[in-house]
Scaffold this active site. Structure first.
Site, short mmCIF file in Angstrom:
data_model
loop_
_atom_site.label_atom_id
_atom_site.label_comp_id
_atom_site.label_asym_id
_atom_site.label_seq_id
_atom_site.Cartn_x
_atom_site.Cartn_y
_atom_site.Cartn_z
N ASP A 91 0.92 -1.11 -0.09
CA ASP A 91 0.00 -0.05 0.05
C ASP A 91 0.95 1.27 -0.07
O ASP A 91 2.17 1.16 0.13
CB ASP A 91 -1.00 -0.09 1.16
N ASP A 293 -7.89 -7.55 -0.16
CA ASP A 293 -6.88 -7.75 1.14
C ASP A 293 -7.75 -7.40 2.35
O ASP A 293 -8.75 -6.56 2.18
CB ASP A 293 -5.97 -6.87 0.84
N CYS A 331 -13.56 -28.81 6.56
CA CYS A 331 -12.44 -27.96 6.07
C CYS A 331 -11.28 -28.89 5.89
O CYS A 331 -11.07 -29.68 6.75
CB CYS A 331 -12.28 -26.89 7.14
N CYS A 333 -7.94 -27.82 6.08
CA CYS A 333 -6.78 -27.11 6.64
C CYS A 333 -5.94 -28.11 7.55
O CYS A 333 -6.64 -28.76 8.37
CB CYS A 333 -6.85 -25.62 7.22
N CYS A 336 -7.95 -27.95 11.03
CA CYS A 336 -9.28 -28.73 11.07
C CYS A 336 -8.93 -30.43 10.88
O CYS A 336 -9.57 -31.14 11.58
CB CYS A 336 -10.19 -28.22 9.99
N HIS A 362 -6.28 -21.71 9.92
CA HIS A 362 -7.61 -21.94 9.50
C HIS A 362 -8.36 -20.91 8.77
O HIS A 362 -8.90 -21.00 7.65
CB HIS A 362 -8.76 -22.47 10.62
#
Lengths: 401, 401
Positions: A91, A293, A331, A333, A336, A362
């Site tokens: 940014d 973002d 999920c 991930c 999980c 997660h």
């Protein structure tokens, strides 16, 4: 490789594409995890990559103050300094100047402020923000814009500069100044690109860096149109929509995005800055946005909030004390696949930093996986179905199961 | 699988072996990362495993207070609750009672104390410490012992119980009480193993759990010999040396280990509790120790100290601000393969929790890699050479390069 963008499929206004940068490609629509000070809070870049991130965002304000963009340039640029060899967007630093800095004084030249770290007097101009990002060597640099809160409809051109801070007159004034600043930033960028002596003096670390303009104008459609026309007229590699997700109602935000996105070139990526909740991503993809973002998945993780298909799961809730299910049974991930809600709650209640890490793993996976599903749906022409099913499942209210 | 231990090679007094547990095998000499409250501070279990850990330690005191051993038993035991399916050793909780609890009153029955979390009145007896660990279902449980600081040589049997706290009489008294407590703990353990009704009542989650006795006696060789003989006489699966690394000079600690280890059965693993610096590991392996645990690599990481072949590297030191080398150029860990000292210093100075994570990844890898090199050297009969070369390189003073 230099900057490029190709739209491969569309489904309504939603677009699937590929963004090309000097440090690799990014499949869009994409979500960019925020690596404020050169790290995505709570996790390592290995976990960021494992979660599916192809691009991260760095905060120019923070990196400028510490460790300093000149130090980073001497280290070979931001990619090498932080050990992330993939695409990076920075940014302009403006947002933090307007939200964090202790004192600030905005003039046509730029903004003076005191560092939130040590009170040191600093200055940021459109040219300096361009130079700082050139030293950092991100793949995508943003122009400095003037930020103010949202306000009501525009009272007409050239009214009340400064006499009505945050009001509609101030929104117009800030939008118009942002356009002038954007022109100066672009001029500086083109100088850095074409004059090797200037580039060497500034210590440009990524000659292929792209520069995005930012559309301002609050929630007023007319101002947004003016800003879009003027900013596109300057000519950037691509364009962002700024000044949203700052407190306005979510439907208003969707309306502004829906009004503004179609006014941006179809052959360039469109970046909605600082948004948002998972349903915001779905709704804004539906309005033609390609890049997002937000600190939400990482910040909420550190606060004990898991984001799942169903909504927000507040892990400290006593109902999870003996809950052996993973946060989101559907999920894939690491968190999980491996841990129960009861264990994560225990770690969070005990203040173990590993709780923040596992919740961040997660939440980021959930965001990035959602984007992958969105891209796939656009490819199959089933984005409308995904959007409908998403809203049937997802609620912003804390989960009750 | 049940508990077992095989020594495959020796080199002087150093031994290479394999420890078998109900949750897998551990190559020895081994270092056990400390997972105080069910997590190794600062990192995920994936990183713990990647660093080479085959066994971790859990703290009974912390887990008993929060989330509670009964809750963990209902979840199927500690392995399932924390998502670490490999071997686990739990301490007895005694060390934390004696170091953390607000008030404590030791009687022959056990110890009463107030929780450091909420001041709740709690009690721990040899039997209760055994039951708690049976609920946790660790692969190796430790007996409750009475802990006091080290003191000088023993003034002879049965002197001054309680009249000289921390003095030599107190050391004897605590050693003798620890032997009596060890006998009670073993009796309770055998009851849990042989009486299905009692096991069900307690909720034993790992029927193959082994129990280790602990040798006490401060720095007095005679007391250590008495403790070893009495404790071995009770008959445990294996034995630990406790009450060291509590402030005594390092040479004294080595002497006590050198005196005590040979008095423990050669066919059982020997565990030195709470030690130590990397050179301590080398020196105590040389004296016949097989198992180590210590918070040092993880705690020092959070304090910004990296442990390398050369010694301690204090990352906040200004000399590292632009140092592009990895923490230890010879190290193969994720942190050293990916990041510079300058970047790690930046993250540490900025207070990013990722600094703690990345330093912990390195420190644990360094410890576990050192143990792997020690095992290999013992296998090749070159442990003496490794020991000599280690001391030529390693210094406890902060690094100056």
């Amino acid at each position: 490789m230099s900057f490029g963008f190709t739209v491969s499929q569309t489904d309504g206004l939603a677009r699937r594409g590929v963004l090309t940068t000097p440090h690799g490609t990014v499949q869009t629509p994409a979500f960019m995890p925020v690596g404020t000070r050169g790290a995505v809070k709570g996790i390592t870049f290995r976990d960021v990559r494992d979660a599916g991130a192809e691009i991260v965002l760095g905060n120019t304000y923070h990196l400028h103050l510490r460790p300093g963009d000149r130090l980073i340039a001497r280290a070979g640029g931001l990619h090498r300094f932080i050990g992330w060899p993939h695409p990076i967007l920075t940014d302009s630093g403006g947002y933090q100047v307007f939200s964090l800095a202790a004192m600030r004084k905005v003039t046509e030249a730029g903004v003076e402020f005191r560092s939130h770290l040590d009170g040191a007097l600093c200055a940021l101009s459109p040219e300096e923000a361009t130079d700082i990002q050139a030293r950092l060597g991100s793949d995508i640099a943003m122009v400095l814009d003037e930020l103010i809160g949202t306000a009501g409809p525009d009272p007409g051109p050239s009214v009340a500069q400064g006499s009505d801070p945050g009001g509609a007159g101030a929104v117009r004034a800030a939008m118009e100044r942002s356009v002038r600043w954007a022109r100066r930033a672009r001029t500086r960028m083109l100088q850095l690109r074409t004059d090797p002596a200037v580039a060497a003096d500034v210590q440009v670390t990524n000659p292929g860096q792209a520069q995005f303009g930012i559309i301002q104008g609050g929630i007023d459609p007319g101002l947004r149109t003016e800003s879009a026309q003027a900013t596109v007229g300057i000519g950037f590699e691509a364009y962002a929509i700024g000044g949203l997700s700052v407190g306005e109602p979510v439907d208003v935000m969707y309306d502004v995005v829906g009004h503004t996105a179609p006014q941006l070139p179809v052959d360039r990526p469109r970046y909605l800055m600082g948004t948002g909740m998972p349903d915001d991503l779905v709704e804004c993809v539906a309005r033609g946005i390609d890049l997002f973002d937000c600190v939400l998945p990482t910040r909420n993780a550190r606060n004990g909030q898991l984001l799942t298909r169903h909504g927000v799961l507040v892990i400290k809730n006593a109902r999870y004390a003996e809950d052996r299910q993973p946060p989101d049974p559907g999920c894939g991930c690491y968190t999980c696949r491996t841990f129960s809600r009861a264990y994560l709650r225990h770690l969070f209640m005990a203040g173990e930093m590993t709780a923040a890490t596992l919740l961040t793993v997660h939440n980021l996976y959930f965001y990035l996986d959602l984007m992958a599903k969105i891209r796939e749906a656009i490819g199959f022409g089933s984005f409308g179905k995904l959007r409908q099913e998403f809203h049937q499942t997802f609620s912003r209210r804390p989960q009750q199961h």
